[in-house]
Motif scaffolding. Structure first.
Motif, PDB file in Angstrom:
ATOM      1  N   GLY A 129       0.852  -1.184   0.000  1.00  0.00           N
ATOM      2  CA  GLY A 129       0.000   0.000   0.000  1.00  0.00           C
ATOM      3  C   GLY A 129       0.887   1.232   0.000  1.00  0.00           C
ATOM      4  O   GLY A 129       2.070   1.141  -0.334  1.00  0.00           O
ATOM      5  N   ILE A 130       0.310   2.354   0.408  1.00  0.00           N
ATOM      6  CA  ILE A 130       1.066   3.609   0.411  1.00  0.00           C
ATOM      7  C   ILE A 130       0.886   4.296   1.757  1.00  0.00           C
ATOM      8  O   ILE A 130      -0.238   4.409   2.259  1.00  0.00           O
ATOM      9  CB  ILE A 130       0.591   4.541  -0.734  1.00  0.00           C
ATOM     10  N   VAL A 131       2.001   4.726   2.336  1.00  0.00           N
ATOM     11  CA  VAL A 131       1.980   5.451   3.613  1.00  0.00           C
ATOM     12  C   VAL A 131       2.272   6.918   3.317  1.00  0.00           C
ATOM     13  O   VAL A 131       3.227   7.240   2.616  1.00  0.00           O
ATOM     14  CB  VAL A 131       3.032   4.883   4.604  1.00  0.00           C
ATOM     15  N   ILE A 132       1.410   7.792   3.841  1.00  0.00           N
ATOM     16  CA  ILE A 132       1.527   9.232   3.604  1.00  0.00           C
ATOM     17  C   ILE A 132       1.553   9.984   4.933  1.00  0.00           C
ATOM     18  O   ILE A 132       1.105   9.448   5.949  1.00  0.00           O
ATOM     19  CB  ILE A 132       0.338   9.750   2.747  1.00  0.00           C
ATOM     20  N   PRO A 133       2.052  11.227   4.924  1.00  0.00           N
ATOM     21  CA  PRO A 133       1.994  12.015   6.163  1.00  0.00           C
ATOM     22  C   PRO A 133       0.542  12.397   6.471  1.00  0.00           C
ATOM     23  O   PRO A 133      -0.250  12.606   5.542  1.00  0.00           O
ATOM     24  CB  PRO A 133       2.805  13.275   5.841  1.00  0.00           C
ATOM     25  N   PRO A 134       0.184  12.489   7.759  1.00  0.00           N
ATOM     26  CA  PRO A 134      -1.184  12.886   8.106  1.00  0.00           C
ATOM     27  C   PRO A 134      -1.465  14.340   7.729  1.00  0.00           C
ATOM     28  O   PRO A 134      -0.545  15.159   7.682  1.00  0.00           O
ATOM     29  CB  PRO A 134      -1.240  12.700   9.622  1.00  0.00           C
ATOM     30  N   LEU A 145      -4.414   8.775  -6.751  1.00  0.00           N
ATOM     31  CA  LEU A 145      -4.210   8.760  -8.208  1.00  0.00           C
ATOM     32  C   LEU A 145      -3.303   7.620  -8.628  1.00  0.00           C
ATOM     33  O   LEU A 145      -3.561   6.944  -9.628  1.00  0.00           O
ATOM     34  CB  LEU A 145      -3.623  10.092  -8.686  1.00  0.00           C
ATOM     35  N   LYS A 146      -2.254   7.392  -7.873  1.00  0.00           N
ATOM     36  CA  LYS A 146      -1.310   6.312  -8.180  1.00  0.00           C
ATOM     37  C   LYS A 146      -2.055   4.970  -8.222  1.00  0.00           C
ATOM     38  O   LYS A 146      -1.925   4.204  -9.172  1.00  0.00           O
ATOM     39  CB  LYS A 146      -0.196   6.287  -7.123  1.00  0.00           C
ATOM     40  N   LEU A 147      -2.848   4.701  -7.183  1.00  0.00           N
ATOM     41  CA  LEU A 147      -3.531   3.406  -7.135  1.00  0.00           C
ATOM     42  C   LEU A 147      -4.682   3.311  -8.135  1.00  0.00           C
ATOM     43  O   LEU A 147      -4.973   2.226  -8.632  1.00  0.00           O
ATOM     44  CB  LEU A 147      -4.030   3.109  -5.719  1.00  0.00           C
TER      45      LEU A 147
END
Length: 186
Positions: A129-134, A145-147
């Motif tokens: 998956g993808i981890v992003i900053p809160p 968009l990537k997924l």
């Protein structure tokens, strides 16, 4: 009543500020505005809580009409997660190890989650998956968009998520980890 919804992303969370529904709705709005190929896409928000009416108002004020679906609390939410292209978990505050992420992994569904508490231990960034900053809507938009636009990556991440679940999170593995942990404590 898991009616066919077409293509959608799901979020399962109590409607509280710390869960980040506001960011999910705003990022979703930007994405469907920017690219007409995402016109039929839906955001399915499962759960209830104190901010439910506020988030319904936000979706209405963003003119999202029936593109955002509020199901209320559902005991059968796993069916929705299993059928979604991915799960969103944009938490902004206190979390432990969200069980819904582990469930999504067991179903082979990639997850976009924030870099809070145990979430980065569940999601292997770029792999399951993808981890992003809160609280960073732009990062959330990029991850969505990537997924959405890379089916091959999404499929690969879903398979990797299921594998990671089998390696780390089956009941036997978790019980043995706890036994080792407590064994080491004595």
């Amino acid at each position: 009543d898991g009616a066919p919804l077409g293509r959608y992303m799901s979020m399962v969370a109590r409607f509280e500020e710390r869960k980040g529904h506001r960011y999910a709705i705003k990022a979703f709005k930007k994405i469907i505005e920017r690219d007409p190929s995402f016109n039929g896409l839906k955001l399915v928000l499962i759960g209830d809580g104190p901010l439910l009416e506020d988030m319904k108002s936000l979706a209405a004020s963003e003119r999202l009409g029936n593109s955002v679906i509020f199901t209320g609390h559902r005991n059968d939410y796993a069916g929705y997660v299993a059928s979604s292209v991915f799960l969103l978990n944009p938490s902004t505050g206190y979390e432990d190890l969200p069980y819904v992420i582990i469930e999504a992994m067991s179903l082979g569904v990639p997850v976009i989650g924030t870099d809070i508490a145990g979430i980065p231990e569940e999601i292997e960034d770029g792999v399951t998956g993808i981890v992003i900053p809160p609280k960073e809507q732009a990062s959330l938009e990029r991850a969505i968009l990537k997924l959405l636009s890379d089916e091959e990556a999404r499929t690969r991440m879903g398979k990797a998520a299921r594998e990671r679940f089998r390696e780390l999170f089956t009941m036997d593995k978790m019980v043995n980890s706890y036994l080792r942990l407590y064994g080491d404590a004595n």
